[in-house]
Motif scaffolding. Structure first.
Motif, mmCIF file in Angstrom:
data_model
loop_
_atom_site.group_PDB
_atom_site.id
_atom_site.type_symbol
_atom_site.label_atom_id
_atom_site.label_comp_id
_atom_site.label_asym_id
_atom_site.label_seq_id
_atom_site.Cartn_x
_atom_site.Cartn_y
_atom_site.Cartn_z
ATOM 1 N N SER A 3 19.135 14.478 -7.481
ATOM 2 C CA SER A 3 18.855 14.457 -8.920
ATOM 3 C C SER A 3 19.826 15.357 -9.675
ATOM 4 O O SER A 3 20.202 15.060 -10.800
ATOM 5 C CB SER A 3 17.398 14.808 -9.210
ATOM 6 O OG SER A 3 17.120 16.114 -8.797
ATOM 7 N N LEU A 4 20.280 16.435 -9.041
ATOM 8 C CA LEU A 4 21.278 17.280 -9.694
ATOM 9 C C LEU A 4 22.575 16.493 -9.904
ATOM 10 O O LEU A 4 23.247 16.635 -10.922
ATOM 11 C CB LEU A 4 21.552 18.535 -8.847
ATOM 12 C CG LEU A 4 22.487 19.553 -9.492
ATOM 13 C CD1 LEU A 4 21.840 20.176 -10.733
ATOM 14 C CD2 LEU A 4 22.867 20.649 -8.509
ATOM 15 N N LEU B 149 17.364 8.507 -11.543
ATOM 16 C CA LEU B 149 16.619 8.446 -10.279
ATOM 17 C C LEU B 149 16.938 7.150 -9.530
ATOM 18 O O LEU B 149 17.118 7.150 -8.313
ATOM 19 C CB LEU B 149 15.112 8.540 -10.550
ATOM 20 C CG LEU B 149 14.607 9.890 -11.080
ATOM 21 C CD1 LEU B 149 13.157 9.782 -11.534
ATOM 22 C CD2 LEU B 149 14.748 10.992 -10.025
ATOM 23 N N ALA B 150 17.009 6.054 -10.277
ATOM 24 C CA ALA B 150 17.295 4.758 -9.650
ATOM 25 C C ALA B 150 18.666 4.784 -8.979
ATOM 26 O O ALA B 150 18.857 4.234 -7.894
ATOM 27 C CB ALA B 150 17.225 3.638 -10.684
ATOM 28 N N ARG B 151 19.614 5.440 -9.630
ATOM 29 C CA ARG B 151 20.965 5.512 -9.051
ATOM 30 C C ARG B 151 21.016 6.474 -7.882
ATOM 31 O O ARG B 151 21.604 6.168 -6.843
ATOM 32 C CB ARG B 151 21.954 5.983 -10.118
ATOM 33 C CG ARG B 151 22.263 4.891 -11.090
ATOM 34 C CD ARG B 151 23.333 5.331 -12.038
ATOM 35 N NE ARG B 151 23.597 4.273 -12.993
ATOM 36 C CZ ARG B 151 24.098 4.478 -14.192
ATOM 37 N NH1 ARG B 151 24.377 5.696 -14.599
ATOM 38 N NH2 ARG B 151 24.315 3.456 -14.988
ATOM 39 N N LYS C 180 9.375 15.400 -12.527
ATOM 40 C CA LYS C 180 9.011 16.066 -11.263
ATOM 41 C C LYS C 180 9.103 15.118 -10.070
ATOM 42 O O LYS C 180 8.645 15.453 -8.977
ATOM 43 C CB LYS C 180 7.568 16.594 -11.340
ATOM 44 C CG LYS C 180 7.318 17.571 -12.460
ATOM 45 C CD LYS C 180 7.849 18.945 -12.116
ATOM 46 C CE LYS C 180 7.876 19.835 -13.337
ATOM 47 N NZ LYS C 180 8.960 20.800 -13.351
ATOM 48 N N ALA C 181 9.651 13.943 -10.286
ATOM 49 C CA ALA C 181 9.502 12.895 -9.268
ATOM 50 C C ALA C 181 10.532 12.934 -8.142
ATOM 51 O O ALA C 181 10.326 12.342 -7.095
ATOM 52 C CB ALA C 181 9.531 11.521 -9.932
ATOM 53 N N ASP C 182 11.633 13.624 -8.352
ATOM 54 C CA ASP C 182 12.735 13.446 -7.400
ATOM 55 C C ASP C 182 12.382 13.798 -5.956
ATOM 56 O O ASP C 182 12.745 13.088 -5.023
ATOM 57 C CB ASP C 182 13.991 14.190 -7.871
ATOM 58 C CG ASP C 182 13.800 15.692 -7.987
ATOM 59 O OD1 ASP C 182 12.643 16.125 -8.032
ATOM 60 O OD2 ASP C 182 14.807 16.423 -8.030
ATOM 61 N N HIS D 101 16.788 7.650 -19.570
ATOM 62 C CA HIS D 101 17.963 8.245 -18.947
ATOM 63 C C HIS D 101 17.578 8.872 -17.599
ATOM 64 O O HIS D 101 18.274 8.743 -16.602
ATOM 65 C CB HIS D 101 18.546 9.291 -19.893
ATOM 66 C CG HIS D 101 19.820 9.880 -19.404
ATOM 67 N ND1 HIS D 101 21.024 9.230 -19.520
ATOM 68 C CD2 HIS D 101 20.077 11.043 -18.773
ATOM 69 C CE1 HIS D 101 21.973 9.978 -18.978
ATOM 70 N NE2 HIS D 101 21.421 11.093 -18.520
ATOM 71 N N LYS D 102 16.447 9.547 -17.613
ATOM 72 C CA LYS D 102 15.934 10.158 -16.390
ATOM 73 C C LYS D 102 15.666 9.077 -15.332
ATOM 74 O O LYS D 102 16.006 9.230 -14.162
ATOM 75 C CB LYS D 102 14.638 10.913 -16.718
ATOM 76 C CG LYS D 102 14.045 11.665 -15.577
ATOM 77 C CD LYS D 102 14.777 12.945 -15.320
ATOM 78 C CE LYS D 102 14.534 13.456 -13.916
ATOM 79 N NZ LYS D 102 15.239 14.701 -13.658
#
Ligand code: GTP
Ligand code: MG
Length: 336
Positions: A42-43, A245-247, A196-198, A240-241
């Motif tokens: 995620s970073l 995450l999808a990527r 908080k999902a990553d 955007h978030k």
């Protein structure tokens, strides 16, 4: 991955945890985690500006993000790398060959697919079906993965998952276990859950992220013209978030959206999706669902996609889930 890169670039170092990255001490790691960055993945999808509140200088942020991107093998700098990323796109079956065909083989990872339509048009039913299908092996159109389901209207039904799983010959108990469910109570809570999902996504091999519905809370909380700008800004950030995450995790992202009547339209479709352009531009693939005049038949129209032509296909919702309509059913008048 041993790619033929030429010799000028040494192989990127792989980091498993945030704290392992150069320049990230325990204090910075904690700040990043508080902001929702728990993983290197995620970073890698953050922008330098997003890290500002953690007190990280722009220069340092760039370096950290670059390092994280290199570590997971993603970089947006060169076109050939972009192409490489495109090549790793996977596809998930909807359950209907016709609907898959409309989407050029199924729902894509790394992008967002939006289903919008009126009440009862089948948005949540498709979400349920995808929860089951994503758990199938790739030869059956699945991604061998788990699901993160953000439910904003309390319409998720485990019983429905069980009957769909049984129909596909899967173990319903196992299928249900692989769905990580979160109910979002407000739009802020909804955004918080995704922020908080990553970690959850990484730990559980989540390959499908669903937000059903993307816009319902935003619509009911941000009322009137003067709130429109802040609503759009928040929606934009949220999307955007999601795309990040999808990527980062090569996952399929699905959102649903209600429609609003267009009072001034007399011909053609007199409805349009909530959220306007921001949702439209970030969605990548938008599918408009509507009921045929009666019965289980639904019509799916591909309204926008980065590279596919517009088109329409028919499917049906039955006890078994999302299925292809028979030739007879297809031949009947569709109605509106
Ligand atoms: P909103 O969330 O209210 O905007 O609607 P939606 O687009 O999410 O609708 P949803 O996916 O919930 O579709 C509901 C419709 O699916 C019902 O009206 C039924 O036609 C059909 N459906 C749902 N469950 C079943 C089922 O178990 N069997 C059959 N045959 N049809 C079902
Ligand atoms: Mg619904």
């Amino acid at each position: 991955m041993a790619e033929e890169e030429g010799k000028e670039k040494p192989a990127a170092k792989k980091y498993e945890f945030l704290e392992d990255l150069p320049g990230i001490g325990p204090a910075t790691a904690q700040k990043l985690q508080e902001m929702g960055y728990h993983t290197v993945e995620s970073l890698a999808m953050a922008t330098a500006r997003e890290l500002e509140p953690a007190g990280i200088s722009e220069k340092k942020a760039f370096a950290m993000i670059e390092e994280a991107r290199a570590s997971i093998g993603v970089s947006f700098i060169r076109a050939d790398e972009l192409l490489k990323m495109r090549q790793s796109v996977l596809r998930l079956t909807s359950g209907s060959k016709a609907l898959d065909g409309l989407l050029d083989g199924g729902l894509e990872t790394q992008t967002i697919t939006e289903f919008y339509g009126e009440y009862g048009s089948g948005k949540s039913q498709i979400c349920h079906q995808l929860c089951v299908n994503v758990q199938l092996p790739s030869e059956r159109g699945g991604l061998n993965g788990a699901v993160l389901y953000v439910d904003t209207e309390n319409t998720f039904r485990t019983e429905r998952i069980v009957s769909m799983a049984k129909h596909l010959g899967l173990n319903p108990e196992q299928v249900v276990k692989n769905i990580i469910y979160a109910e979002a109570y407000t739009s802020d809570h909804q955004m918080f859950l995704l922020d908080k999902a990553d970690e959850v996504i990484k730990e559980n091999n989540v390959k499908l992220i669903i937000i059903d519905s993307l816009t319902a809370h935003f619509r009911s909380e941000y009322i009137g013209r003067e709130m429109l700008a802040s609503r759009q800004q928040k929606l934009n950030k949220h999307m955007h978030k999601l795309i990040g995450l999808a990527r980062a995790f090569n996952a399929v992202a699905v959102v649903t959206n209600q429609v609003m009547a267009k009072p001034d339209v007399f011909f053609g479709d007199a409805v349009h999706p909530i959220g306007g352009h921001i949702v439209g531009h970030t969605s990548h693939t938008r599918v408009y669902l509507r009921r045929a005049s009666h019965g289980p038949i639904r019509i799916a129209r591909l309204v926008s996609s980065p590279y596919l032509p517009e088109g329409e296909e028919i499917f049906k919702i039955t006890e078994n889930g999302i299925e292809d309509a028979s030739e007879d059913e297809k031949a009947k008048p569709r109605g509106r």
